[in-house]
Enzyme design. Structure first.
Site, PDB file in Angstrom:
ATOM      1  N   ASP A  61       0.867  -1.182   0.000  1.00 35.08           N
ATOM      2  CA  ASP A  61       0.000   0.000   0.000  1.00 35.08           C
ATOM      3  C   ASP A  61       0.904   1.232   0.000  1.00 35.08           C
ATOM      4  OD1 ASP A  61      -1.553   2.169   0.694  1.00 35.08           O
ATOM      5  OD2 ASP A  61      -2.641   1.139   2.288  1.00 35.08           O
ATOM      6  N   TYR A 153      -9.791  14.577  -4.877  1.00 36.33           N
ATOM      7  CA  TYR A 153      -8.959  14.022  -5.962  1.00 36.33           C
ATOM      8  C   TYR A 153      -8.176  15.128  -6.668  1.00 36.33           C
ATOM      9  CZ  TYR A 153      -7.952  11.323 -10.260  1.00 36.33           C
ATOM     10  OH  TYR A 153      -7.348  10.696 -11.329  1.00 36.33           O
TER      11      TYR A 153
HETATM   12  P1  NAP Z   1      -7.615   1.806 -11.860  1.00 37.11           P
HETATM   13  O1  NAP Z   1      -7.942   1.049 -13.104  1.00 37.11           O
HETATM   14  O2  NAP Z   1      -8.652   2.012 -10.825  1.00 37.11           O
HETATM   15  O3  NAP Z   1      -6.313   1.126 -11.191  1.00 37.11           O
HETATM   16  C1  NAP Z   1      -5.799   1.669 -10.005  1.00 37.11           C
HETATM   17  C2  NAP Z   1      -4.500   0.973  -9.669  1.00 37.11           C
HETATM   18  O4  NAP Z   1      -3.982   1.557  -8.468  1.00 37.11           O
HETATM   19  C3  NAP Z   1      -4.672  -0.518  -9.396  1.00 37.11           C
HETATM   20  O5  NAP Z   1      -3.543  -1.190  -9.882  1.00 37.11           O
HETATM   21  C4  NAP Z   1      -4.710  -0.573  -7.863  1.00 37.11           C
HETATM   22  O6  NAP Z   1      -4.263  -1.821  -7.319  1.00 37.11           O
HETATM   23  C5  NAP Z   1      -3.720   0.528  -7.523  1.00 37.11           C
HETATM   24  N1  NAP Z   1      -3.857   1.038  -6.161  1.00 37.11           N
HETATM   25  C6  NAP Z   1      -4.953   1.598  -5.582  1.00 37.11           C
HETATM   26  N2  NAP Z   1      -4.675   1.922  -4.301  1.00 37.11           N
HETATM   27  C7  NAP Z   1      -3.370   1.560  -4.077  1.00 37.11           C
HETATM   28  C8  NAP Z   1      -2.510   1.634  -2.965  1.00 37.11           C
HETATM   29  N3  NAP Z   1      -2.904   2.147  -1.786  1.00 37.11           N
HETATM   30  N4  NAP Z   1      -1.243   1.158  -3.086  1.00 37.11           N
HETATM   31  C9  NAP Z   1      -0.808   0.613  -4.259  1.00 37.11           C
HETATM   32  N5  NAP Z   1      -1.593   0.507  -5.349  1.00 37.11           N
HETATM   33  C10 NAP Z   1      -2.851   0.989  -5.256  1.00 37.11           C
HETATM   34  O7  NAP Z   1      -7.089   3.283 -12.215  1.00 37.11           O
HETATM   35  P2  NAP Z   1      -6.531   3.910 -13.585  1.00 37.11           P
HETATM   36  O8  NAP Z   1      -7.659   4.552 -14.274  1.00 37.11           O
HETATM   37  O9  NAP Z   1      -5.680   2.941 -14.296  1.00 37.11           O
HETATM   38  O10 NAP Z   1      -5.645   5.092 -12.983  1.00 37.11           O
HETATM   39  C11 NAP Z   1      -4.245   5.019 -12.855  1.00 37.11           C
HETATM   40  C12 NAP Z   1      -3.723   6.399 -12.467  1.00 37.11           C
HETATM   41  O11 NAP Z   1      -4.091   7.336 -13.489  1.00 37.11           O
HETATM   42  C13 NAP Z   1      -4.320   6.935 -11.168  1.00 37.11           C
HETATM   43  O12 NAP Z   1      -3.354   7.665 -10.467  1.00 37.11           O
HETATM   44  C14 NAP Z   1      -5.414   7.861 -11.652  1.00 37.11           C
HETATM   45  O13 NAP Z   1      -5.713   8.847 -10.712  1.00 37.11           O
HETATM   46  C15 NAP Z   1      -4.792   8.422 -12.902  1.00 37.11           C
HETATM   47  N6  NAP Z   1      -5.752   8.962 -13.862  1.00 37.11           N
HETATM   48  C16 NAP Z   1      -6.684   8.157 -14.425  1.00 37.11           C
HETATM   49  C17 NAP Z   1      -7.593   8.706 -15.334  1.00 37.11           C
HETATM   50  C18 NAP Z   1      -8.636   7.899 -16.030  1.00 37.11           C
HETATM   51  O14 NAP Z   1      -9.453   8.492 -16.780  1.00 37.11           O
HETATM   52  N7  NAP Z   1      -8.681   6.585 -15.857  1.00 37.11           N
HETATM   53  C19 NAP Z   1      -7.519  10.079 -15.642  1.00 37.11           C
HETATM   54  C20 NAP Z   1      -6.563  10.858 -15.035  1.00 37.11           C
HETATM   55  C21 NAP Z   1      -5.663  10.294 -14.146  1.00 37.11           C
HETATM   56  P3  NAP Z   1      -5.299  -3.076  -7.068  1.00 37.11           P
HETATM   57  O15 NAP Z   1      -5.554  -3.649  -8.443  1.00 37.11           O
HETATM   58  O16 NAP Z   1      -4.534  -3.995  -6.183  1.00 37.11           O
HETATM   59  O17 NAP Z   1      -6.512  -2.488  -6.458  1.00 37.11           O
END
Ligand code: NAP
Length: 242
Positions: A61, A153
């Site tokens: 984490d 966020y």
């Molecule tokens: P996602 O599909 O929800 O995946 C989130 C990832 O973060 C998963 O691998 C999860 O692990 C991990 N995670 C969550 N809490 C954690 C913790 N405490 N310690 C270690 N790992 C943790 O999200 P995503 O859309 O791919 O987003 C990835 C990044 O891009 C994030 O920082 C997000 O804010 C950013 N982002 C995303 C978007 C978008 O449109 N999707 C836009 C802007 C920015 P588990 O699988 O083990 O839960």
């Protein structure tokens, strides 16, 4: 990126998975961090193994400093050193401020902002000793332009940009670059959770949602030798939204 090692936090799913796969394709040794979803992390590892055998998964984490120390130690035990850090782990806990409780605020800040701090602090010391490093932080468009329902966020992601710019100045003379990427709306589990009303009203000039690979492409460029004169920057990958 041959013989370089990358730690990707939150590499089990979504954008993190695409980054891990692209890093493997480019010859890097890959350390996939996850926090709860072991099955997905192993799936990412198997996808990377098409390109390299040098890939491991590490549970941890990022909001806990001791877990971050363990992630780095396991990476060093397996691969000797770490040259690239991608701070990608992130969560949302959306709601208008009048309904957002203290825990929703603290949790998002602890994972998205403090988690990135924890990893950057540990990796900075390691990279200074090695006289080389690439740090890439995944921020968000929302950290630049804001978004109703995401006070927690957007604060975390704006904070990531501030940390990126400050640390870039601290480490520039040590051959270490620190940059951020600000994704727009990317198809992952995170955006699947958004209501249809939000998704339907997005005004994206390129007329499509982003793919995780769109972000991975930009990350790989910043992680490569080709970006050595770029530091302290925020690259928006948002189809023109900002
Ligand atoms: P996602 O599909 O929800 O995946 C989130 C990832 O973060 C998963 O691998 C999860 O692990 C991990 N995670 C969550 N809490 C954690 C913790 N405490 N310690 C270690 N790992 C943790 O999200 P995503 O859309 O791919 O987003 C990835 C990044 O891009 C994030 O920082 C997000 O804010 C950013 N982002 C995303 C978007 C978008 O449109 N999707 C836009 C802007 C920015 P588990 O699988 O083990 O839960």
């Amino acid at each position: 990126m041959q013989n370089k090692t990358v730690i990707v936090t939150g590499g089990s799913r979504g954008i993190g998975r695409a980054i891990c796969i692209d890093m493997a394709k480019n010859g890097a040794n890959v350390v996939i961090n996850y926090t709860s979803n072991e099955k997905e992390a192993i799936e990412t590892m198997n996808l990377c193994k098409k390109y390299t055998e040098k890939v491991i998964v590490v549970k941890g984490d990022v909001s806990k400093y001791a877990d971050c120390e363990n992630i780095l130690n396991v990476a060093i035990e397996n691969f000797g050193s770490v040259e690239i850090l991608v701070n990608n782990a992130g969560i949302t806990k959306d709601g208008l401020i009048i309904r957002m409780n203290e825990d929703d605020f603290t949790k998002v800040i602890n994972i998205n902002l403090k988690g990135s701090f924890n990893m950057m602090k540990l990796l900075s010391a390691h990279m200074i000793r090695k006289k080389y490093g690439r740090i890439i932080n995944i921020s968000s468009i929302v950290g630049i332009i804001g978004n109703a329902g995401q006070v927690n966020y957007s604060a975390s992601k704006a904070g990531v940009i501030g940390m990126t710019k400050s640390l870039a100045k601290e480490l520039a003379s040590r051959n270490i670059t620190v940059n951020a990427i600000a994704p727009g709306f990317i198809v992952t589990d995170m955006t699947k959770a958004l209501p249809d009303s939000v998704m339907e009203n997005l005004n994206i000039p390129v007329k499509r949602l982003g793919e995780a690979e769109d972000i991975a492409n930009a990350v790989c460029f910043l992680a490569s030798e080709k970006s050595s004169y770029i530091t302290g920057q925020v690259i928006s990958v948002d189809g023109g939204m900002s």
